[in-house]
Design a protein around this motif. Structure first.
Motif, PDB file in Angstrom:
ATOM      1  N   PHE A  53     -14.514 -15.175  -0.324  1.00 50.14           N
ATOM      2  CA  PHE A  53     -15.359 -16.352  -0.525  1.00 50.14           C
ATOM      3  C   PHE A  53     -16.384 -16.139  -1.647  1.00 50.14           C
ATOM      4  CE2 PHE A  53     -19.150 -18.904   0.573  1.00 50.14           C
ATOM      5  CZ  PHE A  53     -18.584 -20.156   0.407  1.00 50.14           C
ATOM      6  N   GLN A  54     -17.123 -15.023  -1.631  1.00 47.18           N
ATOM      7  CA  GLN A  54     -18.172 -14.779  -2.623  1.00 47.18           C
ATOM      8  C   GLN A  54     -17.605 -14.358  -3.982  1.00 47.18           C
ATOM      9  OE1 GLN A  54     -18.013 -13.269   0.359  1.00 47.18           O
ATOM     10  NE2 GLN A  54     -19.863 -13.770   1.498  1.00 47.18           N
ATOM     11  N   ASP A  55     -16.414 -13.803  -3.989  1.00 48.32           N
ATOM     12  CA  ASP A  55     -15.803 -13.302  -5.229  1.00 48.32           C
ATOM     13  C   ASP A  55     -14.310 -13.645  -5.208  1.00 48.32           C
ATOM     14  OD1 ASP A  55     -14.991 -11.947  -7.495  1.00 48.32           O
ATOM     15  OD2 ASP A  55     -15.171  -9.959  -6.588  1.00 48.32           O
ATOM     16  N   PRO A  56     -13.933 -14.861  -5.636  1.00 51.87           N
ATOM     17  CA  PRO A  56     -12.528 -15.314  -5.531  1.00 51.87           C
ATOM     18  C   PRO A  56     -11.521 -14.442  -6.280  1.00 51.87           C
ATOM     19  CG  PRO A  56     -13.991 -17.137  -6.082  1.00 51.87           C
ATOM     20  CD  PRO A  56     -14.803 -15.881  -6.169  1.00 51.87           C
ATOM     21  N   LYS A  57     -11.970 -13.571  -7.180  1.00 51.06           N
ATOM     22  CA  LYS A  57     -11.028 -12.689  -7.884  1.00 51.06           C
ATOM     23  C   LYS A  57     -10.600 -11.519  -7.001  1.00 51.06           C
ATOM     24  CE  LYS A  57     -12.641 -13.878 -12.458  1.00 51.06           C
ATOM     25  NZ  LYS A  57     -13.224 -13.418 -13.707  1.00 51.06           N
ATOM     26  N   THR A  58     -11.345 -11.292  -5.911  1.00 53.65           N
ATOM     27  CA  THR A  58     -10.999 -10.230  -4.972  1.00 53.65           C
ATOM     28  C   THR A  58     -10.123 -10.813  -3.875  1.00 53.65           C
ATOM     29  OG1 THR A  58     -13.087  -9.096  -5.391  1.00 53.65           O
ATOM     30  CG2 THR A  58     -11.940  -8.526  -3.366  1.00 53.65           C
ATOM     31  N   LEU A  59      -8.951 -10.223  -3.673  1.00 56.95           N
ATOM     32  CA  LEU A  59      -8.023 -10.697  -2.644  1.00 56.95           C
ATOM     33  C   LEU A  59      -8.133  -9.815  -1.402  1.00 56.95           C
ATOM     34  CD1 LEU A  59      -4.948 -11.405  -4.926  1.00 56.95           C
ATOM     35  CD2 LEU A  59      -6.502 -13.080  -3.903  1.00 56.95           C
ATOM     36  N   LEU A  60      -8.156 -10.444  -0.246  1.00 61.32           N
ATOM     37  CA  LEU A  60      -8.273  -9.740   1.028  1.00 61.32           C
ATOM     38  C   LEU A  60      -7.000  -9.934   1.842  1.00 61.32           C
ATOM     39  CD1 LEU A  60     -11.840 -11.055   1.946  1.00 61.32           C
ATOM     40  CD2 LEU A  60     -11.271  -8.899   0.828  1.00 61.32           C
ATOM     41  N   VAL A  61      -6.600  -8.881   2.553  1.00 61.48           N
ATOM     42  CA  VAL A  61      -5.461  -8.970   3.471  1.00 61.48           C
ATOM     43  C   VAL A  61      -6.031  -9.016   4.880  1.00 61.48           C
ATOM     44  CG1 VAL A  61      -3.340  -7.893   4.288  1.00 61.48           C
ATOM     45  CG2 VAL A  61      -3.982  -7.692   1.883  1.00 61.48           C
ATOM     46  N   PHE A  62      -5.735 -10.088   5.595  1.00 60.73           N
ATOM     47  CA  PHE A  62      -6.276 -10.292   6.932  1.00 60.73           C
ATOM     48  C   PHE A  62      -5.732  -9.249   7.907  1.00 60.73           C
ATOM     49  CE2 PHE A  62      -6.102 -12.308  11.133  1.00 60.73           C
ATOM     50  CZ  PHE A  62      -7.450 -12.575  11.309  1.00 60.73           C
ATOM     51  N   SER A  63      -6.633  -8.521   8.584  1.00 61.43           N
ATOM     52  CA  SER A  63      -6.295  -7.539   9.632  1.00 61.43           C
ATOM     53  C   SER A  63      -5.222  -6.545   9.186  1.00 61.43           C
ATOM     54  CB  SER A  63      -5.839  -8.254  10.910  1.00 61.43           C
ATOM     55  OG  SER A  63      -6.886  -9.002  11.451  1.00 61.43           O
ATOM     56  N   LEU A  64      -5.382  -5.995   7.997  1.00 59.68           N
ATOM     57  CA  LEU A  64      -4.382  -5.074   7.434  1.00 59.68           C
ATOM     58  C   LEU A  64      -4.075  -3.917   8.375  1.00 59.68           C
ATOM     59  CD1 LEU A  64      -2.593  -3.979   5.177  1.00 59.68           C
ATOM     60  CD2 LEU A  64      -4.638  -3.044   4.092  1.00 59.68           C
ATOM     61  N   HIS A  65      -5.111  -3.236   8.849  1.00 57.67           N
ATOM     62  CA  HIS A  65      -4.900  -2.073   9.714  1.00 57.67           C
ATOM     63  C   HIS A  65      -4.100  -2.459  10.969  1.00 57.67           C
ATOM     64  CE1 HIS A  65      -5.786   1.774  11.658  1.00 57.67           C
ATOM     65  NE2 HIS A  65      -5.989   1.054  12.754  1.00 57.67           N
ATOM     66  N   ASP A  66      -4.491  -3.565  11.609  1.00 55.88           N
ATOM     67  CA  ASP A  66      -3.815  -3.995  12.840  1.00 55.88           C
ATOM     68  C   ASP A  66      -2.366  -4.399  12.589  1.00 55.88           C
ATOM     69  OD1 ASP A  66      -6.177  -3.585  14.236  1.00 55.88           O
ATOM     70  OD2 ASP A  66      -6.814  -5.672  14.056  1.00 55.88           O
ATOM     71  N   HIS A  67      -2.114  -5.112  11.491  1.00 58.58           N
ATOM     72  CA  HIS A  67      -0.739  -5.527  11.179  1.00 58.58           C
ATOM     73  C   HIS A  67       0.165  -4.317  10.952  1.00 58.58           C
ATOM     74  CE1 HIS A  67      -0.828  -9.881  11.009  1.00 58.58           C
ATOM     75  NE2 HIS A  67      -1.980  -9.838  10.360  1.00 58.58           N
ATOM     76  N   VAL A  68      -0.316  -3.353  10.190  1.00 54.48           N
ATOM     77  CA  VAL A  68       0.508  -2.167   9.904  1.00 54.48           C
ATOM     78  C   VAL A  68       0.700  -1.339  11.177  1.00 54.48           C
ATOM     79  CG1 VAL A  68       0.647  -0.031   8.569  1.00 54.48           C
ATOM     80  CG2 VAL A  68      -0.069  -2.145   7.451  1.00 54.48           C
ATOM     81  N   ALA A  69      -0.338  -1.240  12.007  1.00 55.68           N
ATOM     82  CA  ALA A  69      -0.199  -0.504  13.274  1.00 55.68           C
ATOM     83  C   ALA A  69       0.869  -1.158  14.154  1.00 55.68           C
ATOM     84  CB  ALA A  69      -1.540  -0.456  14.008  1.00 55.68           C
ATOM     85  N   ARG A  70       0.867  -2.493  14.236  1.00 55.24           N
ATOM     86  CA  ARG A  70       1.887  -3.199  15.031  1.00 55.24           C
ATOM     87  C   ARG A  70       3.278  -3.023  14.433  1.00 55.24           C
ATOM     88  NH1 ARG A  70      -2.227  -6.962  15.818  1.00 55.24           N
ATOM     89  NH2 ARG A  70      -1.583  -8.175  14.027  1.00 55.24           N
ATOM     90  N   LEU A  71       3.375  -3.038  13.092  1.00 59.68           N
ATOM     91  CA  LEU A  71       4.662  -2.825  12.430  1.00 59.68           C
ATOM     92  C   LEU A  71       5.228  -1.457  12.809  1.00 59.68           C
ATOM     93  CD1 LEU A  71       6.640  -3.965  10.141  1.00 59.68           C
ATOM     94  CD2 LEU A  71       5.407  -2.390   8.649  1.00 59.68           C
ATOM     95  N   LEU A  72       4.392  -0.433  12.755  1.00 61.78           N
ATOM     96  CA  LEU A  72       4.839   0.920  13.100  1.00 61.78           C
ATOM     97  C   LEU A  72       5.178   1.028  14.585  1.00 61.78           C
ATOM     98  CD1 LEU A  72       2.383   2.999  10.898  1.00 61.78           C
ATOM     99  CD2 LEU A  72       4.863   2.786  10.606  1.00 61.78           C
ATOM    100  N   ASP A  73       4.359   0.427  15.441  1.00 60.37           N
ATOM    101  CA  ASP A  73       4.609   0.465  16.882  1.00 60.37           C
ATOM    102  C   ASP A  73       5.926  -0.250  17.216  1.00 60.37           C
ATOM    103  OD1 ASP A  73       3.760   0.939  19.710  1.00 60.37           O
ATOM    104  OD2 ASP A  73       3.774  -1.268  19.730  1.00 60.37           O
ATOM    105  N   SER A  74       6.131  -1.421  16.653  1.00 61.62           N
ATOM    106  CA  SER A  74       7.361  -2.175  16.913  1.00 61.62           C
ATOM    107  C   SER A  74       8.573  -1.433  16.364  1.00 61.62           C
ATOM    108  CB  SER A  74       7.270  -3.573  16.291  1.00 61.62           C
ATOM    109  OG  SER A  74       6.238  -4.309  16.903  1.00 61.62           O
ATOM    110  N   SER A  75       8.432  -0.811  15.208  1.00 61.75           N
ATOM    111  CA  SER A  75       9.543  -0.030  14.635  1.00 61.75           C
ATOM    112  C   SER A  75       9.904   1.119  15.564  1.00 61.75           C
ATOM    113  CB  SER A  75       9.149   0.514  13.260  1.00 61.75           C
ATOM    114  OG  SER A  75       8.907  -0.538  12.367  1.00 61.75           O
TER     115      SER A  75
END
Length: 161
Positions: A53-75
């Protein structure tokens, strides 16, 4: 019937350890005998990419740590051995976002896929998983107008592993 815009992937993807320039329409070829197609031995994680929001040139990935943890757990639960650590995959996600940043400026969607590409006719319960991560602009997710919702009583409690 109203149809949402189709997702179109960027031209850079992370494939088993390195970022490569790819043609999104033909980057992966699976045999009809692959475990992924025959027995659905695949794990997919979708992640939202948004401009800060404050710096539109910076891109954020929502809940990156949680998504990758679930990907590894599901795998792991699917018996797909992933030969990359959580930190490796998180860095890969960031690399894919950076490589495709020019098309993600309005936000986007990132997909991480772990699949079993082996050509074995009998069902398998373990084996090496191939990892692919790609991103693209989000577009319209829900089309305008009416749409149908189906509710299920299934409740996912979270990672119990």
């Amino acid at each position: 019937m109203t149809v949402a815009h189709l997702f179109s992937a960027g031209k850079f993807a992370w494939m088993d350890g390195k970022i490569e320039e790819v043609d999104p329409r033909s980057a992966i070829h699976l045999s009809l005998l692959s475990q992924t197609l025959d027995y659905a031995r695949v794990v997919i994680s979708g992640m939202r990419v948004t401009p800060r929001f404050q710096d539109p040139k910076t891109l954020l990935v929502f809940s990156l740590h949680d998504h990758v943890a679930r990907l590894l757990d599901s795998s792991h639960r699917m018996g797909l051995e992933v030969h990359f650590s959580q930190a490796d995959l998180q860095a890969a996600v960031v690399g894919v976002v950076e490589a495709n940043a020019e098309i993600l400026v309005q936000g986007g969607y990132l997909r991480a896929v772990v699949y079993d590409a082996r050509q074995v006719l009998a069902p398998q319960t373990s084996g090496s998983g191939t990892v692919v991560i790609f991103a693209g602009p989000f577009g319209e997710y829900i089309p305008e107008g009416d749409f149908r919702v189906t509710l299920d009583r299934f409740l996912r409690i979270g990672n119990q592993g």
